[in-house]
Design an enzyme around this catalytic site. Sequence first.
Site, PDB file in Angstrom:
ATOM      1  CB  CYS A  60      -1.154   0.010   1.499  1.00 47.41           C
ATOM      2  SG  CYS A  60      -1.740   1.759   1.695  1.00 47.41           S
ATOM      3  CG  ASN A  88       8.399   2.013  11.444  1.00 48.50           C
ATOM      4  OD1 ASN A  88       9.107   2.499  12.683  1.00 48.50           O
ATOM      5  ND2 ASN A  88       8.682   1.800  10.813  1.00 48.50           N
ATOM      6  CB  SER A 140      14.269  10.710  14.679  1.00 50.33           C
ATOM      7  OG  SER A 140      15.226  11.052  14.620  1.00 50.33           O
ATOM      8  CE1 TYR A 153      13.563  10.218   9.397  1.00 54.29           C
ATOM      9  CE2 TYR A 153      14.960  11.438  10.696  1.00 54.29           C
ATOM     10  CZ  TYR A 153      14.444  10.444  10.564  1.00 54.29           C
ATOM     11  OH  TYR A 153      14.136   9.468  11.654  1.00 54.29           O
ATOM     12  N   PRO A 183      14.304   6.981  19.091  1.00 47.41           N
ATOM     13  CG  PRO A 183      14.023   5.194  16.768  1.00 47.41           C
ATOM     14  CD  PRO A 183      13.843   6.057  17.419  1.00 47.41           C
TER      15      PRO A 183
END
Length: 247
Positions: A60, A88, A140, A153, A183
């Site tokens: 998808c 995610n 992040s 990002y 993370p």
Amino acid sequence: MTTNRRRVALVTGAAAGLGQAFAQRLAVDGHDIVAVDLRGSSETVAQVEAAGRRCLAIECDITDEDAVTRMNETVLSEFDGVDVLVNNAGIYPKGDLATLELADWRKVFAVNVEGAFLVTRAILPTMTDRRWGRIVFTSSVSFQAGSPGFPHYVSTKGALIGLMHALATELAESGITVNAVAPSIVETESTRRISAEDDFTITKSLQAIHRTQQPSDVVGALSFLVSDDAAFMTGQTLVIDGGLVRT
């Protein structure tokens, strides 16, 4: 929520890397898995089935509203809804601000933020009806620490935290918790392809724990956030970065 049915977890970006690790851990924890990705997720399916759970793989494009609608229809027909959503999926092409094209900026936002919005909106009615759900965003630590060469990002990861905060407030009375994991740079095939060796070396030197982060370092935090033990925790970001950012 009834306890005599197996919970279903949908993970986007599940074909490889951190998403694959999330799917495998949730399967070990007892969830059936919906593995959503732009490409095939056969390896993820094998890992989930090896853990004794069912895995439905759906290809998808989560930036396509109609495709997300079709994806959700498939989920509803196969599993009667989703209990856990892990947003995610994400892309992280390099590009400093001076050279970034607007189209590149928009593409990163389309996948990382708009995709999460579309998937969340699609699966939410079942969670609301059941008055139970867990939603987790992959953010992040770069949002807190900054990351040269990735302004688009980093901005999307901040936007996801903002969306998480808003939904945590909006959905709390429906029995749905909304949190995030953040993370540091995680060693996967894709991060090795995009990042230079210096990126890993410098990051390790700044961390209190001087080694490169692995997907296995992150999955425990996700497992906790979707568990009953985290029922009173919402609107929070769990930073798993080896002590890169010390608060």
